[in-house]
Write a protein that holds these residues in place. Structure first.
Motif, PDB file in Angstrom:
ATOM      1  N   ALA A 117       0.844  -1.204   0.000  1.00  0.00           N
ATOM      2  CA  ALA A 117       0.000   0.000   0.000  1.00  0.00           C
ATOM      3  C   ALA A 117       0.877   1.252   0.000  1.00  0.00           C
ATOM      4  O   ALA A 117       0.553   2.255   0.611  1.00  0.00           O
ATOM      5  N   ALA A 118       2.007   1.154  -0.704  1.00  0.00           N
ATOM      6  CA  ALA A 118       2.965   2.268  -0.695  1.00  0.00           C
ATOM      7  C   ALA A 118       2.998   2.994  -2.032  1.00  0.00           C
ATOM      8  O   ALA A 118       3.922   3.762  -2.305  1.00  0.00           O
ATOM      9  N   GLU A 178      -9.028 -17.914   8.610  1.00  0.00           N
ATOM     10  CA  GLU A 178      -7.671 -18.456   8.432  1.00  0.00           C
ATOM     11  C   GLU A 178      -6.594 -17.385   8.550  1.00  0.00           C
ATOM     12  O   GLU A 178      -5.453 -17.670   8.926  1.00  0.00           O
ATOM     13  N   ILE A 179      -6.938 -16.146   8.172  1.00  0.00           N
ATOM     14  CA  ILE A 179      -5.920 -15.094   8.142  1.00  0.00           C
ATOM     15  C   ILE A 179      -5.872 -14.405   9.504  1.00  0.00           C
ATOM     16  O   ILE A 179      -6.834 -13.778   9.934  1.00  0.00           O
ATOM     17  N   THR A 180      -4.737 -14.548  10.164  1.00  0.00           N
ATOM     18  CA  THR A 180      -4.613 -14.070  11.537  1.00  0.00           C
ATOM     19  C   THR A 180      -3.780 -12.798  11.631  1.00  0.00           C
ATOM     20  O   THR A 180      -3.751 -12.139  12.651  1.00  0.00           O
ATOM     21  N   ARG A 181      -3.094 -12.468  10.533  1.00  0.00           N
ATOM     22  CA  ARG A 181      -2.162 -11.349  10.594  1.00  0.00           C
ATOM     23  C   ARG A 181      -2.084 -10.694   9.220  1.00  0.00           C
ATOM     24  O   ARG A 181      -2.058 -11.390   8.202  1.00  0.00           O
ATOM     25  N   VAL A 182      -2.069  -9.354   9.206  1.00  0.00           N
ATOM     26  CA  VAL A 182      -1.947  -8.620   7.944  1.00  0.00           C
ATOM     27  C   VAL A 182      -0.766  -7.656   8.059  1.00  0.00           C
ATOM     28  O   VAL A 182      -0.714  -6.856   9.001  1.00  0.00           O
ATOM     29  N   ILE A 183       0.167  -7.769   7.125  1.00  0.00           N
ATOM     30  CA  ILE A 183       1.329  -6.874   7.103  1.00  0.00           C
ATOM     31  C   ILE A 183       1.106  -5.859   5.991  1.00  0.00           C
ATOM     32  O   ILE A 183       0.875  -6.238   4.836  1.00  0.00           O
ATOM     33  N   ILE A 184       1.129  -4.593   6.337  1.00  0.00           N
ATOM     34  CA  ILE A 184       0.841  -3.540   5.365  1.00  0.00           C
ATOM     35  C   ILE A 184       2.109  -2.735   5.117  1.00  0.00           C
ATOM     36  O   ILE A 184       2.736  -2.257   6.068  1.00  0.00           O
ATOM     37  N   ALA A 185       2.490  -2.600   3.842  1.00  0.00           N
ATOM     38  CA  ALA A 185       3.657  -1.776   3.489  1.00  0.00           C
ATOM     39  C   ALA A 185       3.166  -0.404   3.057  1.00  0.00           C
ATOM     40  O   ALA A 185       2.403  -0.284   2.099  1.00  0.00           O
ATOM     41  N   VAL A 186       3.577   0.607   3.807  1.00  0.00           N
ATOM     42  CA  VAL A 186       3.175   1.989   3.481  1.00  0.00           C
ATOM     43  C   VAL A 186       4.429   2.836   3.261  1.00  0.00           C
ATOM     44  O   VAL A 186       5.524   2.457   3.687  1.00  0.00           O
ATOM     45  N   SER A 187       4.260   3.985   2.624  1.00  0.00           N
ATOM     46  CA  SER A 187       5.393   4.889   2.410  1.00  0.00           C
ATOM     47  C   SER A 187       5.930   5.395   3.742  1.00  0.00           C
ATOM     48  O   SER A 187       5.167   5.608   4.690  1.00  0.00           O
ATOM     49  N   ALA A 188       7.232   5.615   3.774  1.00  0.00           N
ATOM     50  CA  ALA A 188       7.876   6.045   5.026  1.00  0.00           C
ATOM     51  C   ALA A 188       7.274   7.359   5.534  1.00  0.00           C
ATOM     52  O   ALA A 188       7.146   7.564   6.732  1.00  0.00           O
ATOM     53  N   ASP A 189       6.876   8.236   4.615  1.00  0.00           N
ATOM     54  CA  ASP A 189       6.370   9.558   5.035  1.00  0.00           C
ATOM     55  C   ASP A 189       4.845   9.664   4.890  1.00  0.00           C
ATOM     56  O   ASP A 189       4.292  10.743   4.763  1.00  0.00           O
ATOM     57  N   ASN A 193       7.779  -0.194   6.224  1.00  0.00           N
ATOM     58  CA  ASN A 193       8.009   0.816   5.194  1.00  0.00           C
ATOM     59  C   ASN A 193       8.101   0.156   3.828  1.00  0.00           C
ATOM     60  O   ASN A 193       8.874  -0.784   3.642  1.00  0.00           O
ATOM     61  N   GLY A 194       7.336   0.650   2.871  1.00  0.00           N
ATOM     62  CA  GLY A 194       7.381   0.140   1.509  1.00  0.00           C
ATOM     63  C   GLY A 194       8.619   0.642   0.777  1.00  0.00           C
ATOM     64  O   GLY A 194       9.455   1.351   1.361  1.00  0.00           O
ATOM     65  N   GLY A 195       8.727   0.274  -0.502  1.00  0.00           N
ATOM     66  CA  GLY A 195       9.896   0.658  -1.292  1.00  0.00           C
ATOM     67  C   GLY A 195       9.495   1.391  -2.556  1.00  0.00           C
ATOM     68  O   GLY A 195       8.324   1.727  -2.758  1.00  0.00           O
ATOM     69  N   ALA A 196      10.478   1.603  -3.428  1.00  0.00           N
ATOM     70  CA  ALA A 196      10.275   2.393  -4.641  1.00  0.00           C
ATOM     71  C   ALA A 196       9.319   1.702  -5.615  1.00  0.00           C
ATOM     72  O   ALA A 196       8.512   2.347  -6.273  1.00  0.00           O
ATOM     73  N   GLU A 197       9.411   0.376  -5.718  1.00  0.00           N
ATOM     74  CA  GLU A 197       8.533  -0.395  -6.604  1.00  0.00           C
ATOM     75  C   GLU A 197       7.674  -1.321  -5.755  1.00  0.00           C
ATOM     76  O   GLU A 197       8.027  -1.644  -4.616  1.00  0.00           O
ATOM     77  N   ARG A 198       6.572  -1.752  -6.367  1.00  0.00           N
ATOM     78  CA  ARG A 198       5.678  -2.673  -5.660  1.00  0.00           C
ATOM     79  C   ARG A 198       6.434  -3.883  -5.127  1.00  0.00           C
ATOM     80  O   ARG A 198       6.209  -4.313  -3.982  1.00  0.00           O
ATOM     81  N   ALA A 199       7.342  -4.436  -5.937  1.00  0.00           N
ATOM     82  CA  ALA A 199       8.090  -5.628  -5.511  1.00  0.00           C
ATOM     83  C   ALA A 199       8.926  -5.340  -4.266  1.00  0.00           C
ATOM     84  O   ALA A 199       9.078  -6.209  -3.394  1.00  0.00           O
ATOM     85  N   ASP A 200       9.474  -4.128  -4.159  1.00  0.00           N
ATOM     86  CA  ASP A 200      10.256  -3.759  -2.972  1.00  0.00           C
ATOM     87  C   ASP A 200       9.354  -3.699  -1.742  1.00  0.00           C
ATOM     88  O   ASP A 200       9.763  -4.077  -0.638  1.00  0.00           O
ATOM     89  N   SER A 201       8.140  -3.210  -1.937  1.00  0.00           N
ATOM     90  CA  SER A 201       7.183  -3.149  -0.823  1.00  0.00           C
ATOM     91  C   SER A 201       6.815  -4.559  -0.356  1.00  0.00           C
ATOM     92  O   SER A 201       6.741  -4.819   0.854  1.00  0.00           O
ATOM     93  N   VAL A 202       6.594  -5.464  -1.303  1.00  0.00           N
ATOM     94  CA  VAL A 202       6.273  -6.850  -0.954  1.00  0.00           C
ATOM     95  C   VAL A 202       7.452  -7.486  -0.221  1.00  0.00           C
ATOM     96  O   VAL A 202       7.281  -8.176   0.794  1.00  0.00           O
TER      97      VAL A 202
END
Ligand code: C5P
Length: 230
Positions: free
Chosen positions: A9-10, A45-56, A75-84
């Motif tokens: 989500a970054a 079944e889903i017990t935990r959700v990890i959300i990648a957001v922009s640092a700022d 903290n997410g990254g520059a590209e979607r793959a980095d956030s994942v």
């Protein structure tokens, strides 16, 4: 078995041209990101959700999600793959299943989530939700306002890749490390496994699991959400 969702989500949502990233626009009473996380957490079944957001990111800390014990923020990254990748780094259990799901897909149905989980746990190397292509597909020379047709792409057996995409954490993490190191073009998680020689399953899902991308998608997403929340 442990099932963990990773939600990139970054993104900045440039194609939406709104005053804020699209995952923070309100539809049907709350932000798109909150709808998306609610959909995932409504699955026992889903017990935990990890959300990648922009640092700022100034929006996430204001949501009730920010203090929910089932949520981890990275903290997410520059590209979607980095956030994942950043999301996967927060998982200790290498043997867990991870469902990577776009923040911008709030309309995913529980029946599709169940179908995906059932298919993936019985697969060799994971599975993704996908929808068969219905339109005739053209390759152009560009995606600008006009482009001459290069040729028609045979749509037989052609699918739209949707999310969630579900894999063993360790297999996705290793494949993503390799693909990032070797500069592969990465637009989804399955392509990362394909890059490493694996062939995940396509699981037919509903086409109303749209990725909110452009302004006209908002009304449609709101309509679908109202239907499924009824
Ligand atoms: O831009 P696109 O619609 O392909 O983004 C898909 C998802 O990936 C969105 O939920 C977006 O927030 C996320 N994303 C991200 N980090 C980026 C770019 C996109 O988490 N650097």
């Amino acid at each position: 078995e442990e099932f963990i969702a990773v939600v990139p989500a970054a993104g900045v949502g440039s194609r939406m041209a709104a005053d804020r990233p699209k995952q923070y626009l309100h539809i049907a009473g709350k932000t798109i990101l909150e709808h998306t996380v609610d959909r995932l957490l409504s699955l026992p079944e889903i017990t935990r959700v990890i959300i990648a957001v922009s640092a700022d990111d100034p929006y996430f800390p204001q949501l009730p999600l920010a203090t929910d014990s089932r949520i981890t923020v990275v903290n997410g990254g520059a590209e979607r793959a980095d956030s994942v990748f950043a999301g996967l780094a927060a998982i200790d259990n290498n043997n867990a299943w991870v469902l990577v799901h776009d923040a911008a897909r709030p309309c995913v149905r529980l029946t599709d989530l169940h179908a995906l989980i059932t298919a993936a746990v019985n697969s060799d190397c994971g599975a993704i939700l996908a929808a068969p292509v219905r339109d005739t597909m053209k390759r152009g020379h560009s995606q600008s306002m006009q482009s001459q047709i290069s040729h028609t792409v045979d749509r037989e057996n052609l699918w739209h890749a949707l999310t969630p995409q579900m894999f063993r954490v360790e297999q996705l993490r290793q494949s993503l490390t390799t693909a990032l190191e070797q500069g592969a073009t990465i637009t989804d998680e399955a392509s990362v496994l394909e890059f490493c020689g694996y062939t995940p399953l396509l699981v037919a899902g509903r086409s109303d699991n749209l990725k909110v991308t452009q302004p006209e998608d908002l009304a449609l997403a709101e309509f679908y959400l109202q239907l499924l929340l009824k």
